[in-house]
Design an enzyme around this catalytic site. Sequence first.
Site, PDB file in Angstrom:
ATOM      1  N   GLU A  79       0.838  -1.200   0.000  1.00 38.08           N
ATOM      2  CA  GLU A  79       0.000   0.000   0.000  1.00 38.08           C
ATOM      3  C   GLU A  79       0.872   1.250   0.000  1.00 38.08           C
ATOM      4  OE1 GLU A  79      -3.789   0.149   2.257  1.00 38.08           O
ATOM      5  OE2 GLU A  79      -2.796   1.740   3.398  1.00 38.08           O
ATOM      6  N   LEU A  80       1.966   1.201   0.748  1.00 41.98           N
ATOM      7  CA  LEU A  80       2.901   2.323   0.777  1.00 41.98           C
ATOM      8  C   LEU A  80       3.531   2.542  -0.596  1.00 41.98           C
ATOM      9  CD1 LEU A  80       4.422   4.477   2.406  1.00 41.98           C
ATOM     10  CD2 LEU A  80       6.121   2.730   2.956  1.00 41.98           C
TER      11      LEU A  80
END
Length: 255
Positions: A79-80
């Site tokens: 997600e990062l």
Amino acid sequence: MSSQNQEPQFIYDAYISSGLQFLHPFISGLYDALKSVGLHVLADRTEPKTNISDAIERCRVSIIVFTIAYAESTLFLQELVDIMECHRRKDQKVVPVFYCLDPSQVCNRSGYFGQILSLTLQGISRDENRMLSYETALRQAASILPRFLPDIWNKREVMSHIVGHVTSLMDSTKLFIAKHPVGVDSRVQDLIQLLNNQKADGVLIIAIWGMAGIGKTTIAKALYNQISHNFETKLKQKRKTLTQQEIYGGKEFVA
């Protein structure tokens, strides 16, 4: 395809990415604080049917709340990576927050955070490109300034600084209205006409009155989007622009 049928570039003003559960007091408190200043906010599990990867693409600002849990899961790490890709490709704003965590551990992948991260990456050790993408995203995100360093003692104070910073980032963008607003333009034009007919040189206050749910806030946001460029100070209560590089307990630190 006409512009009226195209999906809006942005749907959310801010997305809160965190290894903490939404019911954690800091995450739920930050979510409520951002909502209270009129921002359309997405956090994990606040909209269960939403595809998070797609939603990140449609956010103006991503708030990354780093915790040890971020090093424990490749789901958070991926997600990062997605957030930092939007930061690079679409100039999406990123706000790094380190909850009870030293930023240097994230930047350098050191300390307890680094130990947990190493264990997590062992599971994908054969995929060097994937490992490199995680490490690069961590380093880049943790290097963005200003940084916010809340802990269990100062979280409310730092939370207010985060909200102030996010709203200042929003000053250069338009507020979210709705995917398909109906009947808003005519109401906004009525308000603009009313404002233009006033001859007062000082502060002018116009009240939008009506029962709950009829669109008062939506009309106010739409009016803001049309006339905010005429003003130096914007977005309800404009907070003092942050000059410090790290916020910790209300004190100023330069990284």
